[in-house]
Design an enzyme around this catalytic site. Structure first.
Site, PDB file in Angstrom:
ATOM      1  N   GLU A  26      18.063  11.769  -6.851  1.00  0.00           N
ATOM      2  CA  GLU A  26      17.754  13.074  -7.444  1.00  0.00           C
ATOM      3  C   GLU A  26      18.199  14.189  -6.516  1.00  0.00           C
ATOM      4  O   GLU A  26      17.997  14.106  -5.300  1.00  0.00           O
ATOM      5  CB  GLU A  26      16.239  13.156  -7.688  1.00  0.00           C
ATOM      6  N   THR A  28      21.099  14.787  -5.709  1.00  0.00           N
ATOM      7  CA  THR A  28      22.206  14.313  -4.871  1.00  0.00           C
ATOM      8  C   THR A  28      23.566  14.630  -5.497  1.00  0.00           C
ATOM      9  O   THR A  28      24.567  14.660  -4.790  1.00  0.00           O
ATOM     10  CB  THR A  28      22.124  12.780  -4.655  1.00  0.00           C
ATOM     11  N   GLY A 113      14.312  17.345 -19.377  1.00  0.00           N
ATOM     12  CA  GLY A 113      14.935  16.619 -18.281  1.00  0.00           C
ATOM     13  C   GLY A 113      15.629  15.336 -18.709  1.00  0.00           C
ATOM     14  O   GLY A 113      16.020  14.522 -17.874  1.00  0.00           O
ATOM     15  N   SER A 115      18.340  15.475 -20.573  1.00  0.00           N
ATOM     16  CA  SER A 115      19.727  15.882 -20.738  1.00  0.00           C
ATOM     17  C   SER A 115      20.197  15.987 -22.188  1.00  0.00           C
ATOM     18  O   SER A 115      21.239  15.456 -22.567  1.00  0.00           O
ATOM     19  CB  SER A 115      20.641  14.951 -19.950  1.00  0.00           C
ATOM     20  N   ASP A 161      24.817  14.120 -15.431  1.00  0.00           N
ATOM     21  CA  ASP A 161      24.322  14.077 -16.806  1.00  0.00           C
ATOM     22  C   ASP A 161      25.437  13.730 -17.784  1.00  0.00           C
ATOM     23  O   ASP A 161      25.276  12.907 -18.685  1.00  0.00           O
ATOM     24  CB  ASP A 161      23.726  15.430 -17.211  1.00  0.00           C
TER      25      ASP A 161
HETATM   26  P1  ADP Z   1      17.903  19.200 -20.960  1.00  0.00           P
HETATM   27  O1  ADP Z   1      19.374  19.004 -20.870  1.00  0.00           O
HETATM   28  O2  ADP Z   1      17.168  18.544 -19.853  1.00  0.00           O
HETATM   29  O3  ADP Z   1      17.328  18.819 -22.279  1.00  0.00           O
HETATM   30  P2  ADP Z   1      18.724  21.920 -20.684  1.00  0.00           P
HETATM   31  O4  ADP Z   1      17.971  23.176 -20.447  1.00  0.00           O
HETATM   32  O5  ADP Z   1      19.826  21.566 -19.773  1.00  0.00           O
HETATM   33  O6  ADP Z   1      17.627  20.764 -20.780  1.00  0.00           O
HETATM   34  O7  ADP Z   1      19.371  21.951 -22.130  1.00  0.00           O
HETATM   35  C1  ADP Z   1      18.627  22.334 -23.261  1.00  0.00           C
HETATM   36  C2  ADP Z   1      19.444  23.288 -24.099  1.00  0.00           C
HETATM   37  O8  ADP Z   1      20.549  22.585 -24.697  1.00  0.00           O
HETATM   38  C3  ADP Z   1      18.678  23.860 -25.280  1.00  0.00           C
HETATM   39  O9  ADP Z   1      17.951  25.013 -24.916  1.00  0.00           O
HETATM   40  C4  ADP Z   1      19.798  24.167 -26.250  1.00  0.00           C
HETATM   41  O10 ADP Z   1      20.432  25.392 -25.937  1.00  0.00           O
HETATM   42  C5  ADP Z   1      20.803  23.053 -25.993  1.00  0.00           C
HETATM   43  N1  ADP Z   1      20.613  21.934 -26.937  1.00  0.00           N
HETATM   44  C6  ADP Z   1      20.485  20.643 -26.626  1.00  0.00           C
HETATM   45  N2  ADP Z   1      20.351  19.875 -27.739  1.00  0.00           N
HETATM   46  C7  ADP Z   1      20.382  20.720 -28.786  1.00  0.00           C
HETATM   47  C8  ADP Z   1      20.270  20.559 -30.208  1.00  0.00           C
HETATM   48  N3  ADP Z   1      20.094  19.373 -30.767  1.00  0.00           N
HETATM   49  N4  ADP Z   1      20.341  21.674 -30.964  1.00  0.00           N
HETATM   50  C9  ADP Z   1      20.510  22.872 -30.400  1.00  0.00           C
HETATM   51  N5  ADP Z   1      20.614  23.080 -29.092  1.00  0.00           N
HETATM   52  C10 ADP Z   1      20.557  22.032 -28.275  1.00  0.00           C
HETATM   53 MG    MG Z   2      20.624  19.699 -19.269  1.00  0.00          MG
END
Ligand code: ADP
Ligand code: MG
Length: 360
Positions: A26, A28, A113, A115, A161
């Site tokens: 993590e 890294t 988290g 991704s 990721d």
């Molecule tokens: P994680 O990748 O850990 O879920 P992030 O903050 O990196 O968190 O990414 C989340 C963002 O990715 C959301 O706020 C949105 O903008 C976008 N996203 C991911 N999946 C979707 C989806 N199915 N529909 C719309 N936006 C999405």
């Molecule tokens: Mg993300």
């Protein structure tokens, strides 16, 4: 609402990509180091069709939101930025991309988290590759995806990721050297499965904390006259650094060494110990844990049948990951959540049981 209802016709093609959970390694990946993610069963699906009005139209079922790109010189914000970034980077690489209707649906929890952002990018790029017969391979997809996130969504992420979403599956763990992109697909330690529980605490300080840690690591590497902290293997070398750089560097060096130990082949018991040590290092040296995550991880670690547990993802809230005995994740989750939520938290299961190896 489906594609047909939103865009008035059927899609031409569709592709999916999974979310991921990182078992070890993590903070890294932006230090050119080593990571050990695996794909989770939840995935994002992107459907594509041709647009008839010379504009791109993106729809997310999860957000129930549609964005039309009226001016291609203006990068959209929010979820559209990830998709638009993928399209524009392909164009900059010389591929001709027509105006598109894009429909997104996902079972990956957003912002937890796991991704969802990489799953969205990789699914988008896979669908585009399929629709337009693009000669790009899975590693190039991960690289385009990472650049879309950096340049268009404004997130200074490493490549873990996107590599995990593009190259990992739910049956294996993916060892990845983030500098060379050398990788190895490995089975999980014997008779074990993976359980992911969310702490219920949102990652409010995650982006500012993440950027600060990145800057501290870069400063530590400069002080030690190496390209990246990955180039340090002996933890004693970090002792010359001032605080807090010394603690930050110590986490990165020991964490890389933990991942490399797994590469040599370890038992489930040892893998669990390495996860526990990773959590302690993230809590004490890297200082990216919060009391809720510490509590959740502590309960997990004390529970019968758990080999080891740690926070996963950037920290500052978010999820925990545990390696547990095959077939026991459901009862362990029930027991752990009962105790954890008694303390007023709102924990929930994100990935109930990811069985990666033959329980026989
Ligand atoms: P994680 O990748 O850990 O879920 P992030 O903050 O990196 O968190 O990414 C989340 C963002 O990715 C959301 O706020 C949105 O903008 C976008 N996203 C991911 N999946 C979707 C989806 N199915 N529909 C719309 N936006 C999405
Ligand atoms: Mg993300």
């Amino acid at each position: 609402m489906d594609f047909q209802q939103v865009f008035g016709k059927a899609p031409e093609t569709q592709a999916s990509a999974p979310g991921r959970v990182n078992l070890l390694g993590e903070h890294t990946d932006y230090n050119d180091g080593f990571v050990l993610p695996t794909a989770i069963p939840q995935s994002t699906t992107v459907q594509l069709g041709f647009s008839s009005d010379c504009q791109h139209h993106f729809y997310s079922e999860n957000l129930n939101e549609q964005v039309s790109i009226l001016d291609i010189n203006h990068t959209p914000s929010g979820f559209a930025s990830y998709i638009f970034g993928c399209i524009e980077l392909l164009q900059k690489a010389g591929y001709t991309i027509p105006s598109l209707c894009v429909y997104v649906k996902s079972s990956v929890p957003m912002g937890s988290g796991l991704s969802s952002s990489a799953a969205l990018e990789v699914a988008t790029l896979r669908a585009l590759r399929q629709l337009l017969n693009l000669p790009i391979d899975d590693v190039e997809i991960a690289q385009f995806a990472q650049q879309a996130e950096i340049q268009y969504a404004g997130v200074q992420c490493g490549i873990m990721d996107q590599m995990a979403s593009s190259l990992a599956d739910t049956e294996h763990i993916l060892f990845l050297d983030t500098r060379t992109l050398e990788r190895r697909v490995m089975p999980l330690p014997e008779k074990a499965e993976i359980l992911v529980i969310d702490s219920g605490v949102p990652r409010t300080l995650a982006s500012s904390g993440y950027n600060q840690r990145r800057a501290e690591c870069e400063e530590a590497a400069r002080s030690l006259k190496v390209k990246a902290l990955r180039d340090i293997t002996d933890v004693h070398v970090t002792e010359t650094l001032p605080e807090p750089l010394q603690h930050r560097a110590r986490h990165v060096v020991t964490e890389n060494n933990r991942v490399l130990e797994v590469l040599q082949g370890v038992t489930s018991e040892r893998f669990g110990e390495l996860m526990n040590a990773s959590h302690a290092s993230l809590r004490d040296d890297y200082e990216v844990s919060v009391p809720a995550l510490d509590r959740l991880v502590e309960i997990l670690q004390k529970t019968e049948g758990v080999f080891g547990a740690r926070l996963t993802g950037a920290g500052f809230g978010g999820a925990s990951v545990a390696l547990v005995k095959s077939g026991e994740s459901e009862s362990i989750a029930t027991h752990v959540l009962e105790q954890y939520n008694q303390a007023g938290y709102n924990g929930r299961i994100l990935v109930p049981s990811l069985g990666l190896s033959d329980p026989a």
